[in-house]
Scaffold this motif. Structure first.
Motif, mmCIF file in Angstrom:
data_model
loop_
_atom_site.group_PDB
_atom_site.id
_atom_site.type_symbol
_atom_site.label_atom_id
_atom_site.label_comp_id
_atom_site.label_asym_id
_atom_site.label_seq_id
_atom_site.Cartn_x
_atom_site.Cartn_y
_atom_site.Cartn_z
ATOM 1 N N ARG A 144 13.159 62.300 10.249
ATOM 2 C CA ARG A 144 13.038 62.444 8.661
ATOM 3 C C ARG A 144 12.689 60.853 7.969
ATOM 4 O O ARG A 144 11.646 60.943 7.259
ATOM 5 N N GLY A 188 9.123 59.789 8.938
ATOM 6 C CA GLY A 188 8.222 60.493 8.235
ATOM 7 C C GLY A 188 8.184 59.793 6.916
ATOM 8 O O GLY A 188 7.148 59.702 6.113
ATOM 9 N N HIS A 189 9.464 59.382 6.164
ATOM 10 C CA HIS A 189 9.336 58.758 4.903
ATOM 11 C C HIS A 189 8.746 57.629 4.878
ATOM 12 O O HIS A 189 7.727 57.281 4.000
ATOM 13 N N GLN A 203 6.398 56.549 6.799
ATOM 14 C CA GLN A 203 4.994 56.923 7.435
ATOM 15 C C GLN A 203 4.176 57.119 5.675
ATOM 16 O O GLN A 203 3.188 56.648 5.703
ATOM 17 N N ARG A 237 10.489 53.823 13.869
ATOM 18 C CA ARG A 237 9.734 54.641 15.022
ATOM 19 C C ARG A 237 10.653 54.302 16.265
ATOM 20 O O ARG A 237 10.758 54.945 16.964
#
Length: 148
Positions: free
Chosen positions: A24, A27-28, A30, A99
């Motif tokens: 999560r 994703g944030h 990114q 990552r």
């Protein structure tokens, strides 16, 4: 389920939560990089448009005041672009860390899952062996009775 695999279930659940949280956050991060890239692109396009305006206006002649305002605004725009570049770099570094963290969490989770599967396979093999031994004993008893 084998006893060893059952005891690992809470650890696997915690690892799954940690991996989901890391995914999560990845994703944030990114999303933040994408936003920073879009903003930088907008600033650079705006600078290009503004420089094109300079070419158009300059061909018709401009006042000293207009030129000073243009230079001042262009300097501010260059500063904003530089700051946005720095911001984008910072977000990219955060993305790289996120990552890496996700990869570590994912690897740990997969390792735990493989360990649980190994325990289950070992338990299944031991059960199969016990059943085969029992079948062999029953077969020997049956053969012994037939011989009597």
């Amino acid at each position: 389920m084998s006893e060893r695999a059952r005891r690992l279930a809470p650890v696997v659940e915690m690892a799954e939560r940690a991996e989901r949280d890391a995914a999560r956050k990845l994703g944030h991060c990114q999303g933040l990089v994408s936003q920073a890239e879009v903003k930088l692109g907008e600033l650079e396009r705006y600078r290009g448009d503004y420089q094109q305006q300079w070419i158009s206006e300059g061909q018709q002649g401009v006042s000293g005041q207009w030129l000073m305002n243009y230079q001042r605004f262009l300097t501010q725009l260059e500063t904003a672009i530089g700051q946005q570049n720095s911001s984008l770099q910072w977000h990219r570094e955060n993305l790289a860390r996120a990552r890496e963290l996700w990869q570590q969490r994912y690897a740990r989770l997969e390792g735990l899952r493989k360990l649980v599967q190994r325990y289950l396979d070992e338990a299944r093999a031991a059960q199969d062996k016990r059943e085969q031994k029992l079948l062999d004993e029953l077969s020997q008893r049956l053969n012994a009775r037939r011989d009597d």
